[in-house]
Design a protein around this motif. Structure first.
Motif, PDB file in Angstrom:
ATOM      1  N   LEU A  35       0.843  -1.188   0.000  1.00 20.15           N
ATOM      2  CA  LEU A  35       0.000   0.000   0.000  1.00 20.15           C
ATOM      3  C   LEU A  35       0.883   1.245   0.000  1.00 20.15           C
ATOM      4  O   LEU A  35       1.642   1.491   0.951  1.00 20.15           O
ATOM      5  N   ASN A  36       0.775   2.053  -1.059  1.00 19.54           N
ATOM      6  CA  ASN A  36       1.574   3.267  -1.223  1.00 19.54           C
ATOM      7  C   ASN A  36       1.213   4.334  -0.200  1.00 19.54           C
ATOM      8  O   ASN A  36       0.118   4.336   0.371  1.00 19.54           O
ATOM      9  N   GLY A  37       2.110   5.289  -0.071  1.00 22.53           N
ATOM     10  CA  GLY A  37       1.810   6.496   0.671  1.00 22.53           C
ATOM     11  C   GLY A  37       1.101   7.518  -0.213  1.00 22.53           C
ATOM     12  O   GLY A  37       0.907   7.313  -1.419  1.00 22.53           O
ATOM     13  N   PHE A  38       0.711   8.639   0.381  1.00 22.21           N
ATOM     14  CA  PHE A  38       0.051   9.739  -0.322  1.00 22.21           C
ATOM     15  C   PHE A  38       0.949  10.242  -1.449  1.00 22.21           C
ATOM     16  O   PHE A  38       2.115  10.546  -1.223  1.00 22.21           O
ATOM     17  N   ARG A  39       0.400  10.293  -2.651  1.00 25.77           N
ATOM     18  CA  ARG A  39       1.095  10.759  -3.853  1.00 25.77           C
ATOM     19  C   ARG A  39       2.191   9.802  -4.339  1.00 25.77           C
ATOM     20  O   ARG A  39       2.919  10.106  -5.283  1.00 25.77           O
ATOM     21  N   SER A  40       2.331   8.632  -3.713  1.00 27.06           N
ATOM     22  CA  SER A  40       3.315   7.654  -4.161  1.00 27.06           C
ATOM     23  C   SER A  40       2.650   6.642  -5.095  1.00 27.06           C
ATOM     24  O   SER A  40       1.430   6.482  -5.085  1.00 27.06           O
ATOM     25  N   VAL A  41       3.475   5.939  -5.872  1.00 26.34           N
ATOM     26  CA  VAL A  41       2.950   5.015  -6.870  1.00 26.34           C
ATOM     27  C   VAL A  41       3.606   3.639  -6.737  1.00 26.34           C
ATOM     28  O   VAL A  41       4.621   3.477  -6.072  1.00 26.34           O
ATOM     29  N   MET A  42       2.998   2.665  -7.413  1.00 32.08           N
ATOM     30  CA  MET A  42       3.430   1.274  -7.250  1.00 32.08           C
ATOM     31  C   MET A  42       4.768   0.979  -7.917  1.00 32.08           C
ATOM     32  O   MET A  42       5.306  -0.119  -7.757  1.00 32.08           O
ATOM     33  N   THR A  43       5.311   1.943  -8.663  1.00 28.55           N
ATOM     34  CA  THR A  43       6.645   1.768  -9.250  1.00 28.55           C
ATOM     35  C   THR A  43       7.714   2.471  -8.430  1.00 28.55           C
ATOM     36  O   THR A  43       8.856   2.583  -8.871  1.00 28.55           O
ATOM     37  N   THR A  62       1.380  -8.200  -4.737  1.00 30.10           N
ATOM     38  CA  THR A  62       0.327  -7.399  -5.353  1.00 30.10           C
ATOM     39  C   THR A  62       0.524  -5.946  -4.957  1.00 30.10           C
ATOM     40  O   THR A  62       0.716  -5.635  -3.780  1.00 30.10           O
ATOM     41  N   ARG A  63       0.485  -5.054  -5.938  1.00 34.48           N
ATOM     42  CA  ARG A  63       0.597  -3.617  -5.676  1.00 34.48           C
ATOM     43  C   ARG A  63      -0.286  -2.884  -6.669  1.00 34.48           C
ATOM     44  O   ARG A  63      -0.597  -3.419  -7.744  1.00 34.48           O
ATOM     45  N   PHE A  64      -0.696  -1.670  -6.330  1.00 32.54           N
ATOM     46  CA  PHE A  64      -1.610  -0.933  -7.210  1.00 32.54           C
ATOM     47  C   PHE A  64      -1.459   0.558  -6.980  1.00 32.54           C
ATOM     48  O   PHE A  64      -0.819   1.000  -6.017  1.00 32.54           O
ATOM     49  N   ASP A  65      -2.051   1.327  -7.880  1.00 32.76           N
ATOM     50  CA  ASP A  65      -2.100   2.782  -7.734  1.00 32.76           C
ATOM     51  C   ASP A  65      -3.499   3.194  -7.307  1.00 32.76           C
ATOM     52  O   ASP A  65      -4.491   2.758  -7.911  1.00 32.76           O
ATOM     53  N   TYR A  66      -3.582   4.031  -6.256  1.00 35.40           N
ATOM     54  CA  TYR A  66      -4.880   4.576  -5.877  1.00 35.40           C
ATOM     55  C   TYR A  66      -5.435   5.434  -7.021  1.00 35.40           C
ATOM     56  O   TYR A  66      -4.686   5.920  -7.877  1.00 35.40           O
ATOM     57  N   SER A  67      -6.734   5.670  -7.003  1.00 35.09           N
ATOM     58  CA  SER A  67      -7.324   6.575  -7.986  1.00 35.09           C
ATOM     59  C   SER A  67      -6.683   7.953  -7.862  1.00 35.09           C
ATOM     60  O   SER A  67      -6.357   8.416  -6.767  1.00 35.09           O
ATOM     61  N   GLY A  68      -6.456   8.568  -9.022  1.00 35.66           N
ATOM     62  CA  GLY A  68      -5.789   9.864  -9.043  1.00 35.66           C
ATOM     63  C   GLY A  68      -4.284   9.766  -8.904  1.00 35.66           C
ATOM     64  O   GLY A  68      -3.604  10.786  -8.812  1.00 35.66           O
TER      65      GLY A  68
END
Length: 259
Positions: A35-43, A62-68
């Motif tokens: 689970l990423n932090g705020f404004r962070s991405v799965m890469t 498993t990793r993902f990008d939140y909406s936005g």
């Protein structure tokens, strides 16, 4: 290490519809769920390091990008803790067997909210939680505490405020919707149940989530075993090689718990 295909999960309807990009590395369990932090991405560096570690050890990741964020759809200005938690739960449902959830900063808060949801729905699927500088209740206890009176006025007038990131990646926008919605997901003030072991990794020189904030979290987890690792010279991101090694060791500790 071979590149993995992006998959997309459709969430919500009408104006709230968004396509969430995620990547899943096949492997054995327990899987690793990032689970990423705020404004962070799965890469990002930590997410990629965790994926590489999973590939090396043969575990599902498993990793993902939140909406936005990143490769996912959705309007960042409309996003809230509610929507990001909905996405977290939906992507988690695509995982297999027991999981070790690793959450960084805001992702640490979402990891605890996910754990609560799983307990409430009778799903005993967490083998452990690893929380990196967990920003629990950030919309009340962390983000607004740094606003100036002028920024509070701007927030009230235009519905958002922007602050220059100290990490060199531009302005961070904080919306009124995000801050108000966070009130629906506050954890402090009552016992926090996870149903699994917890390991907190905290930088001693973290200006965004101070050590005292992580120590406050310790006082709320009363029924589950907790390991607290303070890294005296560590910053908020904990992305140095020695920090990534601590993360790998924490994961191994969760995979091979002591009797």
């Amino acid at each position: 290490m071979t590149s993995l295909p992006r998959q997309f999960l459709s969430i919500g309807g009408g104006e709230k519809h968004r396509n969430i990009a995620y990547v899943q590395r096949p492997g054995k369990t327990p899987g690793l769920f990032w689970l990423n932090g705020f404004r962070s991405v799965m890469t990002g560096l930590k997410a990629s390091a965790l994926d590489a570690f999973g590939a090396e050890q043969g575990f599902e990741v498993t990793r993902f990008d939140y909406s936005g964020h990143g490769e996912s759809g959705g309007d960042f200005d409309q996003a809230t803790i509610t929507s990001w938690l909905e996405e977290t739960i939906a992507v988690f449902e695509r995982t297999h067997g027991p999981q070790i959830v690793v959450g960084s900063s805001m992702g640490g808060w979402l990891a605890l909210l996910l754990a609560r949801h799983l307990l409430q729905t009778g799903q005993k699927r967490l083998q452990g939680l690893i929380l990196i500088a967990p920003a629990v209740d950030a919309t009340r206890d962390l983000i607004p505490t740094r606003f100036t009176p002028e920024q509070f006025s701007t927030l009230a007038e235009q519905g958002f405020v922007e602050r220059l990131s100290k990490y060199g990646d531009g302005d961070y926008r904080y919306t009124k919707a995000l801050l108000e919605d966070g009130e629906n997901h506050l954890l402090f003030g009552r016992v926090i149940e996870t149903g699994c072991p917890v390991h907190i990794l905290q930088g001693g020189q973290d200006p965004d989530v101070p050590p005292a904030h992580a120590q406050k979290l310790l006082t709320h987890i009363l029924h589950d075993p907790v390991t607290f690792t303070l890294i005296p010279d560590g910053d908020h991101r904990l992305s140095r090689e020695e920090d990534l090694e601590r993360l790998r060791q924490a994961v191994l500790g969760m995979m091979n718990p002591h009797p």
